[in-house]
Enzyme design. Structure first.
Site, short mmCIF file in Angstrom:
data_model
loop_
_atom_site.label_atom_id
_atom_site.label_comp_id
_atom_site.label_asym_id
_atom_site.label_seq_id
_atom_site.Cartn_x
_atom_site.Cartn_y
_atom_site.Cartn_z
N ASP A 12 -12.63 15.76 -13.05
CA ASP A 12 -12.77 17.31 -12.85
C ASP A 12 -11.44 17.87 -13.27
O ASP A 12 -10.77 17.20 -13.96
CB ASP A 12 -13.01 17.41 -11.48
CG ASP A 12 -12.01 16.97 -10.37
OD1 ASP A 12 -10.87 16.84 -10.89
OD2 ASP A 12 -12.44 17.17 -9.27
N CYS A 69 -10.57 12.48 -10.31
CA CYS A 69 -10.44 13.47 -9.61
C CYS A 69 -8.90 13.81 -8.93
O CYS A 69 -8.11 13.05 -9.17
CB CYS A 69 -11.69 13.85 -8.70
SG CYS A 69 -11.67 12.61 -7.35
N THR A 71 -8.00 12.95 -5.80
CA THR A 71 -7.71 11.67 -5.18
C THR A 71 -8.39 10.67 -5.65
O THR A 71 -8.17 9.28 -5.10
CB THR A 71 -8.05 11.96 -3.48
OG1 THR A 71 -9.81 12.05 -3.64
CG2 THR A 71 -7.42 13.05 -3.06
N HIS A 102 -13.52 -9.46 -7.04
CA HIS A 102 -14.45 -9.68 -5.88
C HIS A 102 -15.65 -8.43 -5.90
O HIS A 102 -16.70 -8.98 -5.31
CB HIS A 102 -13.64 -9.52 -4.37
CG HIS A 102 -12.81 -10.53 -4.41
ND1 HIS A 102 -11.90 -10.56 -2.96
CD2 HIS A 102 -12.16 -11.67 -5.03
CE1 HIS A 102 -11.37 -11.69 -3.13
NE2 HIS A 102 -11.16 -12.31 -4.14
N HIS A 137 -18.81 -14.09 -4.09
CA HIS A 137 -18.99 -12.76 -4.33
C HIS A 137 -20.01 -12.12 -4.99
O HIS A 137 -20.37 -11.07 -4.56
CB HIS A 137 -17.62 -12.31 -4.95
CG HIS A 137 -16.36 -12.57 -4.44
ND1 HIS A 137 -15.94 -12.18 -3.19
CD2 HIS A 137 -15.39 -13.72 -4.65
CE1 HIS A 137 -14.98 -12.92 -2.87
NE2 HIS A 137 -14.59 -13.63 -3.90
#
Ligand code: RB5
Length: 150
Positions: A12, A69, A71, A102, A137
């Site tokens: 963004d 973005c 964060t 993982h 995993h």
């Protein structure tokens, strides 16, 4: 995972500058980069970018992507709504490594307002070059796939 040298990228407005820098870096490393925008610092809603990039990665075209973005949180929440996507918001080399080893993440999300470029370079390199460990995993990834059916 198939370490193909093709990757999708999107952001963004809050991740735009970092997206441009990562794109340059990837191209200089020989990656074919498909850019899903945005193409300026004008405000845009991150779920719309996440949706198109994640749909493309879910269709394995290409099979990995990076979303940025402010964060990295909004992009990861939105991308993870698309079936087949495992988006991981990573903030250092260790989380980038484990998100592949993982979690077999196929989308890396980053915080453009949180991380500095040097850290980002290390995160991206580690995430691209680390293979999924499989084993126990794989069973857990399958359990996540089962959640998608609910
Ligand atoms: C945009 O201001 C910001 O909310 C967005 O980039 C992101 O950080 C959301 O999680």
């Amino acid at each position: 995972m198939e370490n193909e040298k093709r990757i999708a990228i999107g952001s963004d407005h809050a991740g735009f500058e970092l997206k441009e820098q990562i794109k340059k870096l990837l191209e200089s490393e020989g990656y074919e980069v498909t850019d899903f925008g945005t193409n300026s610092s004008d405000s845009v809603d991150y779920p719309l970018i996440a949706k198109v990039l994640a749909a493309s990665v879910a269709a394995k075209n290409p099979n990995r992507g990076i979303l940025i973005c402010g964060t990295g949180i909004g992009m990861s929440i939105a991308a993870n709504k698309i079936k087949g996507i495992i988006a991981a918001n990573c903030f250092n080399v260790e989380t980038a490594k484990l998100a592949r080893l993982h979690n077999n993440s196929n989308i890396l999300t980053l915080g453009g307002r949180i991380l500095n470029l040097e850290t980002v370079k290390d995160i991206v390199k580690t995430w691209l070059e680390t293979d999924f460990e499989g084993g126990r995993h794989q069973r857990r990834i399958q359990e996540i796939r089962d959640l998608e059916k609910r």
